[in-house]
Motif scaffolding. Structure first.
Motif, PDB file in Angstrom:
ATOM      1  N   SER A 351      23.242  -5.082 -11.233  1.00 48.50           N
ATOM      2  CA  SER A 351      24.547  -4.435 -11.097  1.00 48.50           C
ATOM      3  C   SER A 351      24.822  -4.073  -9.642  1.00 48.50           C
ATOM      4  O   SER A 351      23.933  -4.073  -8.797  1.00 48.50           O
ATOM      5  N   ALA A 352      26.080  -3.760  -9.375  1.00 50.16           N
ATOM      6  CA  ALA A 352      26.506  -3.485  -8.011  1.00 50.16           C
ATOM      7  C   ALA A 352      25.817  -2.263  -7.415  1.00 50.16           C
ATOM      8  O   ALA A 352      25.510  -2.233  -6.223  1.00 50.16           O
ATOM      9  N   ASP A 353      25.569  -1.235  -8.236  1.00 51.32           N
ATOM     10  CA  ASP A 353      24.979  -0.019  -7.674  1.00 51.32           C
ATOM     11  C   ASP A 353      23.559  -0.272  -7.179  1.00 51.32           C
ATOM     12  O   ASP A 353      23.152   0.252  -6.143  1.00 51.32           O
ATOM     13  N   HIS A 354      22.785  -1.103  -7.882  1.00 50.39           N
ATOM     14  CA  HIS A 354      21.444  -1.418  -7.420  1.00 50.39           C
ATOM     15  C   HIS A 354      21.488  -2.229  -6.129  1.00 50.39           C
ATOM     16  O   HIS A 354      20.736  -1.972  -5.191  1.00 50.39           O
ATOM     17  N   ALA A 355      22.384  -3.218  -6.085  1.00 50.35           N
ATOM     18  CA  ALA A 355      22.488  -4.048  -4.883  1.00 50.35           C
ATOM     19  C   ALA A 355      22.924  -3.219  -3.678  1.00 50.35           C
ATOM     20  O   ALA A 355      22.357  -3.332  -2.588  1.00 50.35           O
ATOM     21  N   LEU A 356      23.937  -2.375  -3.852  1.00 46.13           N
ATOM     22  CA  LEU A 356      24.409  -1.550  -2.734  1.00 46.13           C
ATOM     23  C   LEU A 356      23.360  -0.538  -2.301  1.00 46.13           C
ATOM     24  O   LEU A 356      23.208  -0.255  -1.115  1.00 46.13           O
ATOM     25  N   SER A 357      22.626   0.007  -3.246  1.00 51.62           N
ATOM     26  CA  SER A 357      21.608   1.000  -2.923  1.00 51.62           C
ATOM     27  C   SER A 357      20.506   0.400  -2.069  1.00 51.62           C
ATOM     28  O   SER A 357      20.137   0.933  -1.027  1.00 51.62           O
ATOM     29  N   ARG A 358      19.973  -0.738  -2.483  1.00 52.93           N
ATOM     30  CA  ARG A 358      18.831  -1.303  -1.789  1.00 52.93           C
ATOM     31  C   ARG A 358      19.215  -2.049  -0.528  1.00 52.93           C
ATOM     32  O   ARG A 358      18.500  -1.994   0.465  1.00 52.93           O
ATOM     33  N   VAL A 359      20.331  -2.771  -0.543  1.00 53.00           N
ATOM     34  CA  VAL A 359      20.697  -3.596   0.602  1.00 53.00           C
ATOM     35  C   VAL A 359      21.508  -2.814   1.633  1.00 53.00           C
ATOM     36  O   VAL A 359      21.256  -2.885   2.831  1.00 53.00           O
ATOM     37  N   VAL A 360      22.478  -2.059   1.163  1.00 56.22           N
ATOM     38  CA  VAL A 360      23.404  -1.377   2.074  1.00 56.22           C
ATOM     39  C   VAL A 360      22.998   0.064   2.342  1.00 56.22           C
ATOM     40  O   VAL A 360      23.203   0.586   3.422  1.00 56.22           O
TER      41      VAL A 360
END
Length: 444
Positions: A351-360
């Motif tokens: 999901s977007a929240d996991h991607a944004l948390s770890r990458v951004v």
């Protein structure tokens, strides 16, 4: 039937410092403060070669280093064969026709591409860097601002060096996270984030093959379903001109408000009573200190930006859910099973929240995709497809977070805008009458 697409996100935990999110990972992807950055000095320099002097190191993130680390993490992925490319091309062409029946937004007319994991990394890294850059830059500034004034004065000439170290530290996080994400991404704009190049509809065929083998659904139907989701997203990102920049600006707004909170550290050290002079008390205090989280916490004054981002991402993926299901439900047998598997994949980490948390480095609540999908379903029944999709004409026309939870209020607003029965017919008669009078006037 298995329990989902067969994988979850296993983001790396780069060290034991930092606040933990709900999965036990660090919330602060840029380290735990000045001490942590200096503590990693030797590790970051080891093997970096010319990266310190690279032009790519002039920004908040050393992108050359991030790329190299990501590719090392990724390894050598399987190449895309001509049959894979043909399957993607045919699937996208087919679902574009079907999507015309479930949305008023026209096809994107994008170039269609079949990628492997390395292609996904190369093509999406520029947008990931753009998203992560402001957060890295303002996190570094907030760290320096949190130091006592005397410490900042003593640093003086070291400030530029510290900026480089922070860029390298951010690059390590970005590269490591993207290397892992590349093994799991299914499309160019996976997670509802517009990270693929404009004008491209891409499917990561090697990753799709790996998950298709884990569920009891024909490979062709898996490919068609995933192609339909990507084609639907690209209709939004292409035909709604403000959407991509709105997502990016929300990230930038969040970054502008970053602050470093050290109040919990000060409170913890006061309670330890280290000034007592009692050796036993000091030893006990040091033992307690080892079990404490003394990492500065990264927060943002602009919490409203994350709330808007959460709502917007939910609306995008919820709309995709509805449009794709309506387009495919009577055309491929396993549409319901694939939709359920996709939902499980999202809930388990895709999901977007996991991607944004770890990458951004942005902590947001998981977008309420199911809630948004239910809203769009009700809107479709109430006002139809065309009126529903007109909501994307301007950000102010979309439902806000409150209307997301209470769809009736949003639907009532759309119904109020509808012309009353017979109004359009009466308006047409009035226009015809005025035209006739105007023509008579010209003749006389």
């Amino acid at each position: 039937m298995s329990n989902g697409f067969g994988f979850g996100f296993n983001f790396p935990n780069n060290g034991d410092n930092g606040d933990k999110d709900r999965d036990g990972n660090n919330q602060d992807p840029f380290g735990g403060g000045l001490g942590d950055i200096l503590g990693q000095f030797g590790a970051m320099l080891s093997g970096m070669g010319s990266s310190m002097n690279s032009p790519d190191n002039s920004g908040p993130i050393n992108t050359e280093m991030a790329t190299r680390l990501a590719k090392q993490r990724l390894g050598t992925p399987k190449s895309v064969g001509p049959e894979d490319a043909k399957a993607v091309e045919q699937s996208v062409r087919l679902v574009e026709l079907w999507l015309n029946d479930s949305t008023a937004l026209p096809a994107s007319n994008n170039k269609v591409a079949a990628w492997n994991a390395a292609d996904w990394l190369d093509n999406t890294l520029p947008m990931w860097s753009r998203l992560a850059g402001p957060v890295a830059e303002h996190a570094n500034s907030a760290q320096l601002d949190s130091l006592p004034e005397e410490a900042r004065e003593m640093m003086g000439p070291m400030a530029q060096m510290m900026k480089q170290f922070s860029g390298m530290n951010a690059a390590m996080q970005l590269g490591t996270s993207l290397g892992d994400l590349a093994k799991q991404a299914l499309t160019g704009a996976d997670f509802g984030l517009p990270v693929s190049p404009a004008g491209t509809t891409a499917v990561v065929t090697t990753n799709v093959q790996s998950i298709a083998s884990s569920i009891d659904v024909p490979d062709q139907e898996v490919m068609v379903y995933i192609a339909a989701r990507e084609a639907a997203r690209q209709r939004l990102f292409t035909q709604v001109p403000w959407l991509v920049e709105h997502i990016v600006s929300s990230v930038e707004e969040y970054a502008l408000g970053l602050e470093i909170d050290t109040s919990h550290i000060e409170e913890a050290t006061r309670e330890l009573n280290l000034e007592s002079g009692d050796p036993q008390a000091i030893q006990d205090a040091m033992s307690r200190l080892q079990g404490m989280d003394l990492t500065p916490r990264v927060t943002s004054r602009n919490a409203g930006a994350t709330a808007r981002l959460e709502t917007l991402l939910a609306l995008v993926e919820g709309w995709v859910d509805v449009v794709v299901y309506e387009a495919l439900k009577d055309r491929i047998k396993y549409t319901t099973e694939l939709a359920a598997a996709w939902s499980r994949r999202t809930n388990s980490g895709g999901s977007a929240d996991h991607a944004l948390s770890r990458v951004v480095g942005i902590e947001i609540t998981a977008p309420a995709v199911d809630t948004a999908a239910e809203l769009w379903r009700r809107v479709t029944v109430a006002v139809g497809t065309e009126k529903r999709d007109k909501s994307w004409d301007h950000p102010d026309l979309l439902p806000d977070s409150e209307q997301l939870r209470n769809p009736a209020s949003f639907i009532d607003g759309l119904l109020d805008d509808q012309p009353t029965d017979g109004f359009e017919e009466e308006l047409a008669k009035l226009e015809e009458m005025l035209r006739s009078e105007d023509e008579e006037g010209k003749d006389s």
